[in-house]
Design an enzyme around this catalytic site. Structure first.
Site, mmCIF file in Angstrom:
data_model
loop_
_atom_site.group_PDB
_atom_site.id
_atom_site.type_symbol
_atom_site.label_atom_id
_atom_site.label_comp_id
_atom_site.label_asym_id
_atom_site.label_seq_id
_atom_site.Cartn_x
_atom_site.Cartn_y
_atom_site.Cartn_z
ATOM 1 N N SER A 95 0.858 -1.190 0.000
ATOM 2 C CA SER A 95 0.000 0.000 0.000
ATOM 3 C C SER A 95 0.887 1.229 0.000
ATOM 4 O O SER A 95 1.649 1.460 0.957
ATOM 5 C CB SER A 95 -0.894 0.003 1.236
ATOM 6 N N HIS A 103 -1.392 -1.264 -4.186
ATOM 7 C CA HIS A 103 -2.649 -0.833 -3.576
ATOM 8 C C HIS A 103 -2.597 0.682 -3.352
ATOM 9 O O HIS A 103 -1.644 1.196 -2.759
ATOM 10 C CB HIS A 103 -2.840 -1.578 -2.261
ATOM 11 N N ASP A 117 -4.607 3.899 -1.826
ATOM 12 C CA ASP A 117 -5.671 4.290 -0.897
ATOM 13 C C ASP A 117 -6.120 5.720 -1.162
ATOM 14 O O ASP A 117 -5.354 6.663 -0.975
ATOM 15 C CB ASP A 117 -5.170 4.172 0.547
ATOM 16 N N MET A 140 -8.611 8.648 -0.030
ATOM 17 C CA MET A 140 -9.426 9.081 1.119
ATOM 18 C C MET A 140 -9.841 10.534 0.930
ATOM 19 O O MET A 140 -9.023 11.362 0.512
ATOM 20 C CB MET A 140 -8.610 8.947 2.408
ATOM 21 N N HIS A 192 -8.419 1.684 -4.027
ATOM 22 C CA HIS A 192 -9.374 1.483 -2.931
ATOM 23 C C HIS A 192 -9.989 2.841 -2.594
ATOM 24 O O HIS A 192 -9.331 3.696 -2.014
ATOM 25 C CB HIS A 192 -8.595 0.880 -1.746
ATOM 26 N N MET A 233 -12.030 5.170 -0.566
ATOM 27 C CA MET A 233 -12.658 5.421 0.740
ATOM 28 C C MET A 233 -13.237 6.826 0.672
ATOM 29 O O MET A 233 -12.757 7.767 1.314
ATOM 30 C CB MET A 233 -11.598 5.294 1.855
ATOM 31 N N MET A 251 -11.913 -5.333 5.250
ATOM 32 C CA MET A 251 -11.058 -4.454 6.062
ATOM 33 C C MET A 251 -10.749 -5.146 7.386
ATOM 34 O O MET A 251 -11.662 -5.562 8.109
ATOM 35 C CB MET A 251 -11.750 -3.118 6.347
ATOM 36 N N PHE A 258 -6.159 5.018 8.206
ATOM 37 C CA PHE A 258 -4.739 5.171 8.548
ATOM 38 C C PHE A 258 -3.987 3.845 8.401
ATOM 39 O O PHE A 258 -4.564 2.778 8.621
ATOM 40 C CB PHE A 258 -4.599 5.656 9.997
ATOM 41 N N ASP A 289 -7.162 -6.074 4.022
ATOM 42 C CA ASP A 289 -6.455 -4.791 4.088
ATOM 43 C C ASP A 289 -6.409 -4.289 5.521
ATOM 44 O O ASP A 289 -7.454 -4.024 6.124
ATOM 45 C CB ASP A 289 -7.197 -3.790 3.179
ATOM 46 N N GLY A 322 0.969 -2.222 4.098
ATOM 47 C CA GLY A 322 1.543 -0.877 3.992
ATOM 48 C C GLY A 322 2.750 -0.716 4.886
ATOM 49 O O GLY A 322 3.897 -0.855 4.453
HETATM 50 C C1 DX5 Z 1 -6.293 1.803 5.674
HETATM 51 C C2 DX5 Z 1 -5.874 1.506 4.261
HETATM 52 C C3 DX5 Z 1 -4.828 0.487 4.153
HETATM 53 C C4 DX5 Z 1 -3.523 0.835 4.822
HETATM 54 C C5 DX5 Z 1 -2.962 -0.425 5.376
HETATM 55 O O1 DX5 Z 1 -7.406 2.632 5.659
HETATM 56 O O2 DX5 Z 1 -6.988 1.084 3.477
HETATM 57 O O3 DX5 Z 1 -4.603 0.105 2.802
HETATM 58 O O4 DX5 Z 1 -2.594 1.425 3.972
HETATM 59 O O5 DX5 Z 1 -1.853 -0.114 6.114
HETATM 60 P P1 DX5 Z 1 -1.171 -1.158 7.080
HETATM 61 O O6 DX5 Z 1 -0.739 -2.327 6.235
HETATM 62 O O7 DX5 Z 1 -0.028 -0.376 7.657
HETATM 63 O O8 DX5 Z 1 -2.200 -1.560 8.112
HETATM 64 ZN ZN ZN Z 2 -6.631 0.163 1.429
#
Ligand code: DX5
Ligand code: ZN
Length: 224
Positions: free
Chosen positions: A7, A32, A34, A36, A65, A67, A136, A142, A174, A196
């Protein structure tokens, strides 16, 4: 075979492709991304221009992804920017069936995402429409949060539904995936694992990526 999807949320945005290139050289085939919006989740990240830049620099499949609220407004822009896969949250879609169709019509592979508090049963009427389901394993917003174990129960429910209904969707997870739990997650039936902080917050992210991939592959072989 299982895939580890780094990520980029945990990468250095000022040196984005420099952070990703060693992973690609180490065999990474999917990234991946993210997105937001500061409304659906309490954080703001990146939009279509960054996806377009990444698309030019990288050979990897881009797993975007979303969000965000009102994802229908932005799906065409992300598809045009080069997203190969686009997932939307069940919780953010009033007309989920229509949104999934929109993603496919825009030329991307559609996925649907469930927050930790949303049951798998809410997807019963769309499972036949999606290419993948993303569970999730943290509350989104985060990187670097702790894995919520109930996510694996949801994965097992999805595996069962997929078998019973003879469907083909891929199961993705994730949040909080690490070197320590990647085998357990794989054994539960997850095929795509987003990671990530566990990849980027290490001295040698490419080596960590390879090690996570090796552990996931070994877990599948033990099962077979
Ligand atoms: C969280 C994201 C994830 C995040 C995962 O809202 O959707 O993709 O980057 O991060 P780690 O692997 O550090 O939990
Ligand atoms: Zn994600």
């Amino acid at each position: 075979m299982p895939e580890i999807l780094p990520s980029i949320l945990s990468a250095d945005f000022a040196r984005l492709y420099d952070s990703v290139a060693p992973l690609e050289a180490a065999g990474c085939r999917m990234l991946h991304v993210d997105v937001m919006d500061g409304h659906f989740v309490p954080n703001i990240t990146i939009g279509p221009p960054v996806v377009a830049s990444l698309r030019k620099a990288s050979q990897a499949l881009l797993d975007v992804h979303l969000m965000i609220e009102n994802p229908d407004l932005y799906i065409p822009a992300f598809a045009k920017a080069g997203a190969d896969l686009i997932s939307v949250h069940q919780e953010a879609c009033v007309h989920l069936d229509r949104t999934i169709q929109l993603i496919r019509a825009e030329g991307a592979r559609p996925g649907v995402v469930l927050n930790p508090g949303t049951p798998v049963s809410t997807l019963d009427d769309v499972l036949h429409l999606v290419d993948f389901v993303l569970i999730m394993s943290v509350n989104p917003g985060f990187g670097g949060q702790k894995f919520i174990p109930n996510a694996l129960n949801k994965v097992r429910q999805l595996v069962q539904k997929r078998t019973e209904r003879q469907l083909q969707f891929v199961i993705e997870i994730d949040g909080g995936v690490t070197l320590e739990n990647v085998e357990t997650v794989t054994k539960a039936g997850v095929e795509w694992m987003v990671a990530g902080s566990a990849v980027f917050n290490t001295v040698n992210p490419a080596h960590t990526f390879q090690e996570m991939t090796r552990l996931a592959n070994a877990a599948v072989q033990i099962q077979a």
